[in-house]
Write an enzyme that holds these catalytic residues in place. Sequence first.
Site, short mmCIF file in Angstrom:
data_model
loop_
_atom_site.label_atom_id
_atom_site.label_comp_id
_atom_site.label_asym_id
_atom_site.label_seq_id
_atom_site.Cartn_x
_atom_site.Cartn_y
_atom_site.Cartn_z
N GLU A 116 -8.21 -0.75 -4.33
CA GLU A 116 -9.29 0.23 -4.45
C GLU A 116 -8.76 1.59 -4.89
O GLU A 116 -7.66 1.99 -4.51
CB GLU A 116 -9.97 0.40 -3.10
N CYS A 135 -7.86 9.21 -5.35
CA CYS A 135 -7.22 8.66 -4.15
C CYS A 135 -6.75 7.25 -4.51
O CYS A 135 -7.57 6.39 -4.83
CB CYS A 135 -8.21 8.64 -2.99
N CYS A 142 -1.69 -4.14 3.75
CA CYS A 142 -0.74 -3.28 4.46
C CYS A 142 -0.25 -4.01 5.70
O CYS A 142 -1.03 -4.70 6.37
CB CYS A 142 -1.41 -1.96 4.86
N CYS A 146 -2.95 -0.61 11.53
CA CYS A 146 -3.70 0.40 12.30
C CYS A 146 -5.09 -0.17 12.59
O CYS A 146 -5.76 -0.69 11.69
CB CYS A 146 -3.81 1.70 11.52
N CYS A 149 -8.43 0.80 10.58
CA CYS A 149 -8.33 0.75 9.12
C CYS A 149 -8.64 -0.65 8.60
O CYS A 149 -8.03 -1.63 9.04
CB CYS A 149 -6.92 1.17 8.72
N SER A 261 -0.37 10.86 9.08
CA SER A 261 -1.52 10.32 9.83
C SER A 261 -1.11 10.26 11.30
O SER A 261 -0.40 9.34 11.70
CB SER A 261 -1.87 8.92 9.34
N LEU A 262 -1.53 11.23 12.05
CA LEU A 262 -1.06 11.33 13.44
C LEU A 262 -2.05 10.67 14.40
O LEU A 262 -1.71 9.75 15.13
CB LEU A 262 -0.82 12.80 13.81
N ASN A 337 -14.76 7.28 9.70
CA ASN A 337 -15.70 6.51 8.90
C ASN A 337 -15.77 5.12 9.53
O ASN A 337 -14.81 4.38 9.44
CB ASN A 337 -15.14 6.44 7.47
N CYS A 380 -10.71 3.38 3.50
CA CYS A 380 -9.65 2.55 2.93
C CYS A 380 -9.89 1.07 3.21
O CYS A 380 -10.02 0.64 4.35
CB CYS A 380 -8.34 3.02 3.57
S1 SF4 Z 1 -4.05 3.41 7.85
FE1 SF4 Z 1 -2.57 3.20 6.18
S2 SF4 Z 1 -0.70 2.49 7.23
FE2 SF4 Z 1 -2.37 2.13 8.66
S3 SF4 Z 1 -2.99 0.01 8.25
FE3 SF4 Z 1 -4.29 1.36 6.97
S4 SF4 Z 1 -3.27 1.42 5.00
FE4 SF4 Z 1 -1.75 0.68 6.50
#
Ligand code: SF4
Length: 393
Positions: A116, A135, A142, A146, A149, A261-262, A337, A380
């Site tokens: 994407e 972006c 990945c 996380c 995500c 990304s904290l 989101n 994402c």
């Molecule tokens: S936030 Fe970034 S690092 Fe974490 S799972 Fe999604 S794509 Fe991967």
Amino acid sequence: MTTPSSTSSEPTAVDASEALNASTALPSILELSRDRLTATLIELGEKKFRADQVWRSIYYEAVASFDDMSTLSKPFRKSLSEQYSISSLEQVMFVTSADKSTSKALYKLRDGELIETVLMRYESDGHRRNRKTACISTQAGCALGCTFCATGQQGFRRNLTVGEIVAQVIEMQRIAYAEDEVQMEQGKRTKGELQGVTNVVFMGMGEPLANYRNVVTAIRVLNDNQGLNIGARHITLSTVGLIPQILQLAEEELQINLAISLHAPDNATRSQTMPINQRYPVEDLIRACHKYADATGRRIFFEYVLLKEQNDSMEQAQKLGRLLNGLHCHVNLIPVNPTKLGPFDRTDMGAAKDFQGGLKQYGIPSTVRMEKGIDINAGCGQLRERAIDILGA
Ligand code: SF4
């Protein structure tokens, strides 16, 4: 120039199944570094300056076809088109948000993987000029998992090549140029003034620092002033915090922005949503950030997705303030989101402002930033998820 297949006010899926079936076999010329391109053209009997012309056509003019390289002879264009394609991305879906500020494309790669890319349009706010931010993705899927995500819940597929990373910006450049031309016709932009993409953020699918070499090479291509010419300070790389690569990046002499990304101020909370925290705990990560800021002189950006009743309390705001105290940084607070896969709700604006107040007590500057493109699944990995629903892919 390629233009978006849809810019309707309602999100719309287009050319889905046909695009998924089509594929070109020729290698992408975007995989050649500038030196390699020059050497290849010299081997074909061309002068060195021809390589500069081809480079400029691809990266500055963002031509979609070798036929559009008007500075080259017709036989040379034909010869190139018989050996290379310009891009290896195939558009599968293109959707635009109801307010027209955000568009998102889903691309199929040669091996069928889906990635994407998002284009975000920002009006001038008095302090900053109009800008268009691409972006982009760096991996198909990945590995870091996380929990908030959608990409992280799809698993890792593979790293993107340099050409596949840069191609996303070129695709967005074509769209941005086409919009500039419409504005010129409407008298809203000076004739001949193409702005194109002004900023690039590595915040799409994948962890950029897990694909370190290709990402750094792609940044240098984006930055080339004979090509896309995206200023380093207009490029932001976002990472979950891979410490060895952060320290390596500090030595690259790139003036890009680093965003971390904290999403939590302590290990117990962060480990609940970001498994990487078990390998690189918060204190070690912040120590690496101090080293990065000292080595580069650059301010560090922290991304903090606010998750209702998970990481958005006043106590957590104050803990974050203490953690970042003394670091040259800025915090972006992002009410999440929601994804259909994630278990979290959005923090409301009042609670986000309270959190910001907590940071202010420690002198930490922050911005509450609403995510764009909620109505087009712009988080994402969400468009890929939607395409799989629609296409059964
Ligand atoms: S936030 Fe970034 S690092 Fe974490 S799972 Fe999604 S794509 Fe991967």
